[in-house]
Design a protein around this motif. Structure first.
Motif, mmCIF file in Angstrom:
data_model
loop_
_atom_site.group_PDB
_atom_site.id
_atom_site.type_symbol
_atom_site.label_atom_id
_atom_site.label_comp_id
_atom_site.label_asym_id
_atom_site.label_seq_id
_atom_site.Cartn_x
_atom_site.Cartn_y
_atom_site.Cartn_z
ATOM 1 N N SER A 20 0.844 -1.193 0.000
ATOM 2 C CA SER A 20 0.000 0.000 0.000
ATOM 3 C C SER A 20 0.884 1.250 0.000
ATOM 4 O O SER A 20 2.096 1.175 0.232
ATOM 5 C CB SER A 20 -0.899 0.018 1.236
ATOM 6 N N LEU A 22 -2.006 13.735 -0.457
ATOM 7 C CA LEU A 22 -2.518 12.391 -0.722
ATOM 8 C C LEU A 22 -2.875 11.637 0.560
ATOM 9 O O LEU A 22 -2.790 10.403 0.613
ATOM 10 C CB LEU A 22 -1.485 11.579 -1.520
ATOM 11 N N GLU A 74 -5.643 10.858 1.801
ATOM 12 C CA GLU A 74 -6.743 9.907 1.637
ATOM 13 C C GLU A 74 -6.335 8.650 0.872
ATOM 14 O O GLU A 74 -7.117 7.697 0.768
ATOM 15 C CB GLU A 74 -7.908 10.576 0.912
ATOM 16 N N LYS A 75 -5.119 8.632 0.336
ATOM 17 C CA LYS A 75 -4.667 7.484 -0.465
ATOM 18 C C LYS A 75 -3.752 6.544 0.318
ATOM 19 O O LYS A 75 -3.142 5.645 -0.267
ATOM 20 C CB LYS A 75 -3.912 7.988 -1.702
ATOM 21 N N SER A 113 -4.388 2.925 -0.376
ATOM 22 C CA SER A 113 -4.471 2.535 -1.793
ATOM 23 C C SER A 113 -3.185 1.846 -2.225
ATOM 24 O O SER A 113 -2.138 1.948 -1.561
ATOM 25 C CB SER A 113 -4.708 3.773 -2.666
ATOM 26 N N GLU A 126 -3.741 1.862 -8.309
ATOM 27 C CA GLU A 126 -4.985 2.627 -8.163
ATOM 28 C C GLU A 126 -4.754 4.135 -8.269
ATOM 29 O O GLU A 126 -5.683 4.925 -8.138
ATOM 30 C CB GLU A 126 -5.625 2.315 -6.807
ATOM 31 N N LEU A 127 -3.514 4.525 -8.507
ATOM 32 C CA LEU A 127 -3.150 5.939 -8.545
ATOM 33 C C LEU A 127 -2.841 6.394 -9.968
ATOM 34 O O LEU A 127 -2.435 5.594 -10.817
ATOM 35 C CB LEU A 127 -1.917 6.197 -7.669
ATOM 36 N N GLN A 150 -0.020 11.152 -9.042
ATOM 37 C CA GLN A 150 -0.134 10.714 -7.651
ATOM 38 C C GLN A 150 1.003 9.772 -7.272
ATOM 39 O O GLN A 150 1.562 9.858 -6.175
ATOM 40 C CB GLN A 150 -1.491 10.044 -7.432
#
Length: 363
Positions: free
Chosen positions: A93, A126, A128-129, A132, A136-137, A141
Motif C-alpha cells: 500500500s 494524498l 486519503e490514499k 491505496s 490505483e493511482l 499521484q
C-alpha cells in the motif's frame, strides 16, 4: 554540502561525462538543464554511486565517497533520489511504501514511521490514499508518493531525475507544486528537468550541461535572460538555424532561395515574412557580390522559436569596411530596402573577419 572535482564517466568507449566540477551549498535549489544525451542524469547517478565514476572526486560533507574505506550506505542516507518511473512497490500500500525504509534501514518503530508517513502524505496532498495501492493511482499521484517516500528517510539532499517526464501534461503541475513547496522550505535539491519555466521560478542556480560538461552556469536570470555562450543561447531560445556558404560571385540565387523557403516552411513562418527575408538576402548578395572574388561568405539564418525572432548573419573574411556604409554603395535603393526590413543592424569587425547581423521586423 557536495563538492565535485573533474568528474568523468565512460560506458565502454562512450564518454558521457568529461570534466564536471562544481559545488553545491546547503539550501541551494539547482536545476540542471540541457539537450537529451548530454550527461545530466548520469551526473546525478554518479553523485550517489548508482553509476560508478570513471575519474574525479566527489565529496559529501567533506568525505570522499570514492574512497574505498568510506561507508557509502551511511552517506547515501543523506541523499534521496526521485526517479522518472516512480519505482513504488506494487504489492504494498502507499502507507507501507513510505514506512518500509524507515523501519528496515533507520530502525524506526512502526507507529512512529506510520505517523510520519501520514504527515508526509498530507504534505503532498494524498492523505486519503494511504491505504491505496500504486495501480490505483494516477501517474502524478504515484510521483507524489515517490517524493513522500524519499522524504520519509530524512534526506539532507534530494536528487530529482526528470520527475515529470513520464507524466501526462495535466499531471505535471501537481508534482511541480510539491517541489516548489519543498524548495521554499529550504531543502537542498538538484533537479534534472526540461520544465524551463519551473527551473526559472524555483532555482537559486541553473547548470546548463552540453557534451558532458557544465557548459554554463548562473542565476536563473543570467541563464534564461542573458546567456553568455552560443549553445546556451540556442537551447534557451530554441533556435533553429540554416547555414549557407557562398564561394564565388557566380552563386545560384534560385538554389539559395529554395533552401531558405524550405527552412521557413519547417518553422511555419508567415508568407509575408518569407517574402521579406528573400528580398533582404537578395539585396545583401548584390552588395556582397564584389567581395566574393576574394573570400567566401557564410550566411546563417536563425529563428528563435520561443521569441519568434528571425536573425540573418553574414560572416566574411578580411577587414573590409561595413558593407552597408552608404559611401561604398552604388545607390541608396538597396540600403533603403534593407533598413526598412530590419528591426536592428549590427556590424562588427576584428582580425578574423567581419560580421553583419540583421534582425528582421516581426510581422
Amino acid at each position: 554540502m557536495i563538492k565535485v572535482d573533474h568528474l568523468s564517466k565512460k560506458f565502454g568507449d562512450l564518454t558521457v561525462l568529461r570534466d564536471v566540477t562544481t559545488e553545491i551549498v546547503k539550501g541551494e535549489v539547482i536545476s540542471i538543464i540541457g539537450p537529451s544525451g548530454t550527461g545530466k542524469s548520469t551526473f546525478l547517478r554518479c553523485l550517489n554511486l548508482l553509476d560508478q565514476p570513471s575519474g574525479g572526486k566527489i565529496e559529501i560533507d567533506g568525505v570522499n565517497i570514492l574512497n574505498p574505506s568510506t561507508d557509502v550506505p551511511k552517506l547515501r542516507r543523506k541523499m534521496g533520489m526521485v526517479f522518472q518511473s516512480f519505482n513504488l512497490f506494487a504489492h504494498l500500500s502507499v502507507l507501507d511504501n513510505l514506512t518500509l525504509g524507515p523501519i528496515k534501514l533507520l530502525g524506526a518503530g512502526r507507529a512512529e514511521a506510520q505517523s510520519k508517513a501520514h504527515e508526509l502524505l498530507k504534505l503532498v496532498g494524498l492523505a486519503e490514499k494511504a491505504d491505496s495501492f500504486p495501480d490505483e493511482l494516477s501517474g502524478g499521484q504515484k510521483q507524489r508518493v515517490a517524493i513522500a517516500r524519499c522524504l520519509a528517510m530524512d534526506p539532507e539532499i534530494i536528487l530529482f531525475d526528470e520527475p515529470t517526464s513520464a507524466l501526462d501534461p495535466t499531471m505535471v503541475s501537481e508534482v511541480l507544486a510539491v517541489m516548489r513547496r519543498l524548495a521554499k522550505e529550504g531543502l537542498t535539491m538538484l533537479i534534472v528537468t526540461h520544465e524551463m519555466d519551473f527551473a526559472r521560478d524555483v532555482s537559486s542556480r541553473v547548470l546548463y550541461m552540453d557534451d558532458g560538461v557544465i557548459y554554463e552556469q548562473g542565476t536563473p536570470t543570467q541563464i534564461f535572460e542573458q546567456p553568455q555562450r552560443e549553445k546556451t543561447c540556442a537551447f534557451i531560445h530554441r533556435i533553429r538555424s540554416l547555414n549557407l556558404r557562398i564561394n564565388s560571385q557566380d552563386f545560384d540565387l534560385y538554389a539559395i532561395n529554395a533552401e531558405i523557403e524550405q527552412f521557413c516552411e519547417k518553422q511555419i513562418l508567415p508568407k509575408k515574412t518569407r517574402q521579406h527575408l528573400l528580398l533582404l538576402v537578395e539585396e545583401l548578395l548584390v552588395i556582397y557580390r564584389p567581395r566574393l572574388a576574394g573570400a567566401p561568405l557564410e550566411i546563417i539564418l536563425g529563428y528563435a522559436e520561443k521569441t519568434g525572432r528571425l536573425e540573418l548573419t553574414l560572416d566574411a573574411l578580411g577587414d573590409a569596411p561595413n558593407p552597408l556604409d552608404s559611401a561604398a554603395l552604388p545607390d541608396e535603393l538597396g540600403l533603403t530596402i534593407i533598413t526598412n526590413l530590419a528591426e536592428s543592424i549590427d556590424y562588427r569587425a576584428d582580425s578574423n573577419g567581419n560580421r553583419l547581423s540583421i534582425r528582421l521586423i516581426r510581422d
